[in-house]
Scaffold this active site. Structure first.
Site, mmCIF file in Angstrom:
data_model
loop_
_atom_site.group_PDB
_atom_site.id
_atom_site.type_symbol
_atom_site.label_atom_id
_atom_site.label_comp_id
_atom_site.label_asym_id
_atom_site.label_seq_id
_atom_site.Cartn_x
_atom_site.Cartn_y
_atom_site.Cartn_z
ATOM 1 N N PHE A 196 0.852 -1.187 0.000
ATOM 2 C CA PHE A 196 0.000 0.000 0.000
ATOM 3 C C PHE A 196 0.890 1.240 0.000
ATOM 4 C CE2 PHE A 196 -3.258 2.484 2.839
ATOM 5 C CZ PHE A 196 -3.547 3.333 1.774
ATOM 6 N N CYS A 197 0.644 2.156 -0.956
ATOM 7 C CA CYS A 197 1.351 3.433 -1.049
ATOM 8 C C CYS A 197 2.857 3.187 -1.166
ATOM 9 C CB CYS A 197 0.982 4.317 0.133
ATOM 10 S SG CYS A 197 1.574 6.023 -0.009
ATOM 11 N N VAL A 198 3.683 3.827 -0.332
ATOM 12 C CA VAL A 198 5.128 3.612 -0.429
ATOM 13 C C VAL A 198 5.478 2.168 -0.081
ATOM 14 C CG1 VAL A 198 5.607 4.381 1.937
ATOM 15 C CG2 VAL A 198 7.396 4.546 0.218
#
Length: 576
Positions: A309-311
Site C-alpha cells: 500500500f502506497c510507499v
C-alpha cells in the site's frame, strides 16, 4: 414615501464616490503585491507588453467587481446584499449570515472576488509547467489562509457560539490551541477515543518475528481451512500499519483472514535516532524480503502472495524486481494499492519535492538526520488544507469544540519518522529523477532493477480522488510490470478509497479490460460497480491460494515462536 432632495442626492453621490475611492485603495492594497510577484518582470526581468496588458485587464476587472460590490453593499446595507461575486457552494460559507447580514456578505464576496482575481493572474503568468503548478498550489494556500471563515472577527458562526456560551467557547478554544501547540500538530480526532490494541488494531494475532526495523505479525485463522500460500502485507512506512486494521468492520486484515488467508503484516518501526542511517536497501532486505521469508518459513510454502500500500507498494515492487533479477519467483501474485511506480506526475506533493529542497537538506539527512513524521504529516495535510487544517482551526480553536472520534483521522495523526539516507534515495531516485520506471537505471541490493521482469499476476488499485497518488499515475503501472494485470479504480481518496469495507454498502468502483495506454479511455469504457472493491479483490486473490490446508492452531512454529500478542511493540513506540 420620502423623496430625495438635491442636497441629499449630492451627499449620497459624494459618499458613494468616497466609498469607491476606498474600494480602489483596498484593491490596490491587495493587488500590487500579487501583481509584483506574478508578473514576469519579477521572474525574469522582462515584461512582454501583451502580458502587461493582460495583467492590467485583469486588475481593471477586479477593481470594477469590488466597486460593484461596494455600491451594492451601500444600496442594500439594511437588507440582503445582492450576489456580485462568483457563485460558490463552499461549505465554509454555509451559515445563513454569510448571505443575510450585509457585513458578512461583503466579506464573503470580497474574498471570492479576490480569489478569482489571484487565480486568473496565476493562469496568465507564463512559466514552465512545474513552476506554474507550484505557483498555483501556493496561491491556493494563500487564498485559503486569508479566508474570512478562519478568523473570529469575521466568522458569524464563531461569534454566535461565543455569545451563546458567554465566552466559554473561546476559552476552550484557547485551551485546545495550547494543547496542540505543545504536541506540534492540529488534533483531528478525539485523542482519548482510541487505544491501540483495545478498540483499534484489534484483529487477534501474534508477533512472530522482530528485528531493528520491523515486527512481523501473524493473524489467527478464523476459518477451518486456509490457503496453502500465505499473504504478506507491506503497509506504508510513513504511518503505522493499522490503517489496514482499524475496527472490526473496516479492517482489510480481518477481511483477508475471514477469506481464508494466513495473513502476515509488517509493522514498521518509528525510527529512533540510533537507526537514522538506514538506507533504502535496508528497507528491502530487513523489511520486505525478511517478512516474505518469515511467512514462507512459518507457512511451509515455497511462495507467497504479497500486497503493498502506497510507499509500501513501491518498496514491494522494488523487492520483487530484485528477486526477478535473481530469477527468484517466490511471490506468486502482487496487489498494489494506491501505489506509484512512475513518478512523472506525483500530484500536489511534487510542489514540496524540489532539487533545491534536497540540496539544502541532503548532507544532514545522509549523516543520519531523520525526516520527522510530524513534518511529513503536515505536508500531507496541506494538500487538503481546508479539510485537514483550517476546518480544525475553526472548530477546535475558534469554536472551542472537541474533535469527534474518527479512526481514520486518529491514524492520520500517528505518523512515523524515516531515516535520512532512505528518505533521500526515495526523493532523488523516484520523485526527482523518476528512475524506477527505467530498465536497469537503478541498482538495489546489488541487482539491476527492471520492473518488466516482474511477471506474477498483479491487481492494481487506484482511487479517483487520490491527492497523494493521482490515479492516472497509478495507471502507468500497467505499462511497467510484465505479468497479467487487473486494474481497478475505486471512488474517494487515498485512504477512504482503500479502507472501504463491504458493510455498510457505500461508494463504488470501476473495472474493465486493462488495455491501451490511455487512462481516460479506459475509464470511458470501464464498468461502474456499486459497493466495495474488497469482494472483487478477494475473488481475484482466491485464484492464487494454491489449494487449501487445515488452519494452523497457533501462530509461528518451533523456529519462530510467538514473541507476544498483536499489535506488538513497535506500533506504539514514539521513535525518540
Amino acid at each position: 414615501m420620502p423623496t430625495s432632495t438635491p442636497a441629499s442626492t449630492a451627499a449620497t453621490t459624494s459618499l458613494a464616490a468616497h466609498w469607491q475611492d476606498a474600494a480602489n485603495g483596498w484593491a490596490r492594497f491587495w493587488t500590487q503585491p500579487v501583481v509584483d510577484v506574478l508578473t514576469p518582470a519579477a521572474v525574469n526581468g522582462a515584461t512582454p507588453p501583451a502580458q502587461d496588458d493582460a495583467v492590467a485587464r485583469l486588475t481593471r476587472h477586479y477593481v470594477d467587481q469590488l466597486g460593484a460590490l461596494w455600491r451594492a453593499t451601500l444600496a442594500h446595507a439594511a437588507d440582503r446584499v445582492p450576489e456580485v461575486a462568483p457563485a460558490t457552494d463552499d461549505r465554509r460559507f454555509a451559515a445563513p449570515e454569510w448571505r443575510s447580514v450585509a457585513y458578512f456578505s461583503w466579506l464573503r464576496q470580497a474574498w471570492l472576488i479576490h480569489a478569482d482575481y489571484v487565480r486568473a493572474l496565476v493562469q496568465a503568468t507564463p512559466l514552465p509547467a512545474a513552476d506554474a503548478r507550484r505557483l498555483e498550489f501556493f496561491a491556493a494556500q494563500y487564498l485559503d489562509a486569508i479566508a474570512p471563515s478562519n478568523f473570529a472577527a469575521t466568522n458569524p458562526a464563531v461569534q454566535k457560539r461565543a455569545i451563546a456560551s458567554a465566552g466559554a467557547s473561546l476559552l476552550h478554544g484557547a485551551i485546545n490551541f495550547a494543547s496542540d501547540l505543545r504536541q506540534g500538530r492540529v488534533t483531528m480526532s478525539d485523542p482519548d477515543a482510541f487505544e491501540i490494541g483495545r478498540n483499534i488494531a484489534t484483529t487477534p494475532g501474534s508477533v512472530v518475528f522482530r528485528n531493528d526495523l520491523i515486527e512481523v505479525l501473524q493473524y489467527d485463522a478464523t476459518t477451518p481451512t486456509v490457503g496453502k500460500r500465505p499473504l504478506v502485507i507491506i503497509p506504508p512506512c510513513i504511518n503505522k500499519y493499522y490503517i489496514l486494521d482499524l475496527g472490526e468492520r473496516n479492517s482489510l486484515v480481518r477481511h483477508a483472514v475471514n477469506a481464508g488467508h494466513t495473513t502476515f503484516m509488517v509493522s514498521w518501526r518509528n525510527i529512533p535516532a540510533r537507526l537514522g542511517t538506514l538506507a533504502w536497501d535496508d528497507y528491502l532486505q530487513q523489511g520486505v524480503l525478511q517478512a516474505i521469508d518469515v511467512a514462507q518459513r512459518i507457512g511451509g510454502s515455497r511462495s507467497v502472495n504479497a500486497l503493498g500500500f502506497c510507499v509500501g507498494g513501491t518498496l514491494l515492487a522494488s523487492a520483487l524486481a530484485v528477486l526477478a533479477a535473481r530469477d527468484d519467483r517466490r511471490v506468486a501474485s502482487v496487489t498494489l494499492l494506491a501505489t506509484m511506480l512512475d513518478f512523472a506526475d506525483p500530484g500536489d506533493i511534487g510542489v514540496y519535492v524540489t532539487p533545491e529542497f534536497l540540496a539544502m537538506h541532503e548532507a544532514a539527512f545522509m549523516c543520519g538526520q531523520r525526516m520527522r513524521g510530524s513534518q511529513l504529516a503536515a505536508a500531507f495535510s496541506s494538500l487538503r488544507v481546508n479539510d485537514l487544517v483550517w476546518n480544525y482551526v475553526v472548530k477546535n480553536y475558534l469554536e472551542g469544540r472537541t474533535p469527534a472520534a474518527f479512526d481514520l483521522l486518529y491514524w492520520n495523526g500517528d505518523s512515523t519518522s524515516l531515516p535520512g539516507p532512505m528518505y533521500v534515495y526515495y526523493l532523488r531516485e523516484m520523485y526527482l529523477q523518476n528512475r524506477l520506471r527505467e530498465r536497469n537505471a537503478l541498482t538495489m541490493l546489488g541487482e539491476p532493477v527492471d520492473l518488466s521482469r516482474i511477471r506474477c499476476p498483479a491487481y492494481v488499485l487506484a482511487t479517483r480522488d487520490d491527492h497523494i497518488v493521482p490515479w492516472r499515475s497509478a495507471w502507468r503501472t500497467m505499462a511497467l510490470l510484465g505479468g497479467d494485470m487487473t486494474f481497478v479504480l475505486g471512488a474517494s481518496g487515498h485512504i477512504a478509497g482503500v479502507v472501504n469495507p463491504p458493510l455498510p454498502p457505500r461508494r463504488n468502483f470501476w473495472t474493465g479490460a486493462a488495455t491501451g495506454s490511455d487512462a481516460d479511455a479506459w475509464l470511458e469504457h470501464a464498468r461502474k460497480v456499486d459497493g466495495s472493491w474488497w469482494p472483487h479483490w478477494s475473488a481475484w486473490l482466491a485464484q492464487f491460494k494454491a489449494g487449501t490446508r487445515k488452519a494452523p492452531r497457533q501462530a509461528g512454529n518451533a523456529a519462530l515462536p510467538p514473541l507476544g500478542p498483536a499489535p506488538g511493540r513497535y506500533v506504539s513506540e514514539d521513535g525518540e
